[in-house]
Scaffold this motif. Sequence first.
Motif, PDB file in Angstrom:
ATOM      1  N   UNK A 137       0.962  -1.223   0.005  1.00  0.00           N
ATOM      2  CA  UNK A 137      -0.046  -0.020   0.133  1.00  0.00           C
ATOM      3  C   UNK A 137       0.860   1.179   0.046  1.00  0.00           C
ATOM      4  N   UNK A 138       0.663   2.084  -1.013  1.00  0.00           N
ATOM      5  CA  UNK A 138       1.332   3.278  -1.146  1.00  0.00           C
ATOM      6  C   UNK A 138       0.391   4.361  -0.794  1.00  0.00           C
ATOM      7  N   UNK A 139       0.636   5.123   0.415  1.00  0.00           N
ATOM      8  CA  UNK A 139      -0.215   6.110   0.569  1.00  0.00           C
ATOM      9  C   UNK A 139       0.604   7.174   1.611  1.00  0.00           C
ATOM     10  N   UNK A 140       0.347   8.619   1.073  1.00  0.00           N
ATOM     11  CA  UNK A 140       0.953   9.582   1.732  1.00  0.00           C
ATOM     12  C   UNK A 140       2.506   9.615   1.709  1.00  0.00           C
ATOM     13  N   UNK A 141       2.879   9.008   0.642  1.00  0.00           N
ATOM     14  CA  UNK A 141       4.377   9.088   0.435  1.00  0.00           C
ATOM     15  C   UNK A 141       5.227   8.014   1.024  1.00  0.00           C
ATOM     16  N   UNK A 142       4.264   7.218   1.917  1.00  0.00           N
ATOM     17  CA  UNK A 142       5.241   6.159   2.421  1.00  0.00           C
ATOM     18  C   UNK A 142       4.474   4.683   1.955  1.00  0.00           C
ATOM     19  N   UNK A 143       5.244   3.567   2.243  1.00  0.00           N
ATOM     20  CA  UNK A 143       4.575   2.566   1.695  1.00  0.00           C
ATOM     21  C   UNK A 143       4.883   1.196   2.659  1.00  0.00           C
ATOM     22  N   UNK A 144       3.972   0.481   2.672  1.00  0.00           N
ATOM     23  CA  UNK A 144       3.919  -0.912   3.787  1.00  0.00           C
ATOM     24  C   UNK A 144       3.486  -2.001   2.913  1.00  0.00           C
ATOM     25  N   UNK A 145       3.991  -3.119   3.512  1.00  0.00           N
ATOM     26  CA  UNK A 145       3.509  -4.416   2.867  1.00  0.00           C
ATOM     27  C   UNK A 145       2.172  -4.868   3.711  1.00  0.00           C
ATOM     28  N   UNK A 146       1.330  -5.485   2.882  1.00  0.00           N
ATOM     29  CA  UNK A 146       0.038  -5.546   3.676  1.00  0.00           C
ATOM     30  C   UNK A 146      -0.298  -7.056   3.786  1.00  0.00           C
ATOM     31  N   UNK A 147      -1.137  -7.408   4.872  1.00  0.00           N
ATOM     32  CA  UNK A 147      -1.401  -8.806   5.072  1.00  0.00           C
ATOM     33  C   UNK A 147      -2.706  -8.976   5.500  1.00  0.00           C
ATOM     34  N   UNK A 148      -3.685  -9.832   4.734  1.00  0.00           N
ATOM     35  CA  UNK A 148      -5.193  -9.995   5.067  1.00  0.00           C
ATOM     36  C   UNK A 148      -5.231 -10.199   6.777  1.00  0.00           C
ATOM     37  N   UNK A 149      -6.363 -10.073   7.022  1.00  0.00           N
ATOM     38  CA  UNK A 149      -6.948 -10.447   8.452  1.00  0.00           C
ATOM     39  C   UNK A 149      -6.627 -11.946   8.642  1.00  0.00           C
ATOM     40  N   UNK A 150      -6.628 -12.336  10.116  1.00  0.00           N
ATOM     41  CA  UNK A 150      -6.543 -13.780  10.385  1.00  0.00           C
ATOM     42  C   UNK A 150      -8.145 -14.382  10.426  1.00  0.00           C
ATOM     43  N   UNK A 151      -9.176 -13.642  10.022  1.00  0.00           N
ATOM     44  CA  UNK A 151     -10.418 -14.159  10.248  1.00  0.00           C
ATOM     45  C   UNK A 151     -10.586 -15.673   9.415  1.00  0.00           C
ATOM     46  N   UNK A 152     -10.968 -16.481  10.316  1.00  0.00           N
ATOM     47  CA  UNK A 152     -11.368 -17.981   9.707  1.00  0.00           C
ATOM     48  C   UNK A 152     -12.774 -18.186   9.765  1.00  0.00           C
ATOM     49  N   UNK A 153     -13.761 -17.443  10.152  1.00  0.00           N
ATOM     50  CA  UNK A 153     -15.242 -17.911  10.457  1.00  0.00           C
ATOM     51  C   UNK A 153     -16.058 -16.747  10.058  1.00  0.00           C
TER      52      UNK A 153
END
Lengths: 264, 264
Positions: A137-153
């Motif tokens: 995700x690139x936002x406001x001049x920064x970037x970070x790697x994304x992970x989905x939530x751990x939701x299983x149900x």
Amino acid sequence: MLASPLKLFALRLAEAARAETMTRWSAGIEAEDKAAAGREFDPVTEADREAERALRRLIEAEYPDHGISGEEFPDRAAQGRLGWSLDPIDGTRSFICGMPTWVTLIALLEDGAPIIGVIDAPRLDELYLGDCDTTILMAGGTERRLSTSGCRRLPEARFSTTDPFLFEGAEAEALAALRSRVRTTRYGHDGYGYARVAAGTIDLVVESRLSSYDLNALVPVVRGAGGVIGDWSGGGDFSAGQVVAAATPELFEEAVALLARAAA
Amino acid sequence: MLASPLKLFALRLAEAARAETMTRWSAGIEAEDKAAAGREFDPVTEADREAERALRRLIEAEYPDHGISGEEFPDRAAQGRLGWSLDPIDGTRSFICGMPTWVTLIALLEDGAPIIGVIDAPRLDELYLGDCDTTILMAGGTERRLSTSGCRRLPEARFSTTDPFLFEGAEAEALAALRSRVRTTRYGHDGYGYARVAAGTIDLVVESRLSSYDLNALVPVVRGAGGVIGDWSGGGDFSAGQVVAAATPELFEEAVALLARAAA
């Protein structure tokens, strides 16, 4: 995520689309009805067409052998294995209503399979870039790697679907069953819902009647963040336009079990 | 719009709420279920409670004789004619789903009637300040005066309502009739829909089951931009929680004619 010329070019395309969409978003909106009389309302804005024109010009100049498929103009055949899928404004209804979650969808396909996807939300200054392995995700001049939530149900799932009244018959029953089981439901966010699956704040998206340019960009973004995206039977055949995107394999399977009877 | 100490104080309150909500929005979200078991899901976040605490502290320090009514804590009676109505996060479902249109609602009431309203959308950096006569939008360091659209007829109306499945019986029939007549419908935007009526990109909002702290701030914002806001009978009695907000008197009357049978 390794930078590659094609990824950097995808970012250039997103930037060019922003220039066309944001000036018109800020200036106010003139929508028109491109649907024939009697058919369902389907707004398309000048921004949509002008952005697609700008993207086509850039691709034709830089990669003349790449194919191009978009919502507004006829397809251009590829001279090789690579082609672009373009939807400059996914969420035209949000756009004309001044609601901020409309997105630009850009995908690069190899032999018809999406390998790079961009979901850009210009009003929010959030660009999601995925390659099936990694999503940033690139936002406001920064970037970070994304992970989905751990939701299983399903009972814990935050669920997004664009139109609660788009579904009919068995599809409507499947949606009602899902809606009654999930934690909460959000409507009307189009491709942005999948971006939030990648970011971990939406756990599940289920939709039907998506066109190829609506969904190609979603696949590398959801998969790159560790999510699962497939059709309502649990496979990878999107030709019927039925899509499930989930934070985890367990949640995907639970949703598919509910949807299977309504699968095309 | 003349600056007054109370309007400037309302802006200070919005700023204080933003500090509490945005840090938690950025840090990720820990929602909890404040509804009793078996009741409908009603998330509330730490951000909601901490922001209301901060606003109460400011009001108690600056205007100890003003009343305070909020969603999270017991009412404080006024020692005079003025009181504040607070809803730090209207749209908690959007907040926990990472969707950007949640708002902070702040209203100043005189003898129970709202005279100043703030709808603040922190993620979007849009603050709407209305006093029934004028409404301004403060965004990105600039401000401009708002006017509703000129939309006078349902077939041209961009319609917003929060939950398509909240309505039952006669209310559900009225909503279905409206939905079939308008140009397009958006769901799930809570108080932000009324802000967009003021801004001229949504033409009509119809909702039911709103609490006083959900709706007090909306009234000065919609009226200050030239819009009409009232109950489903066309009057100004919001005690049943049924609200219609429209860009023009003509559109308001057309909506009320459809809703009248379902009015409380």
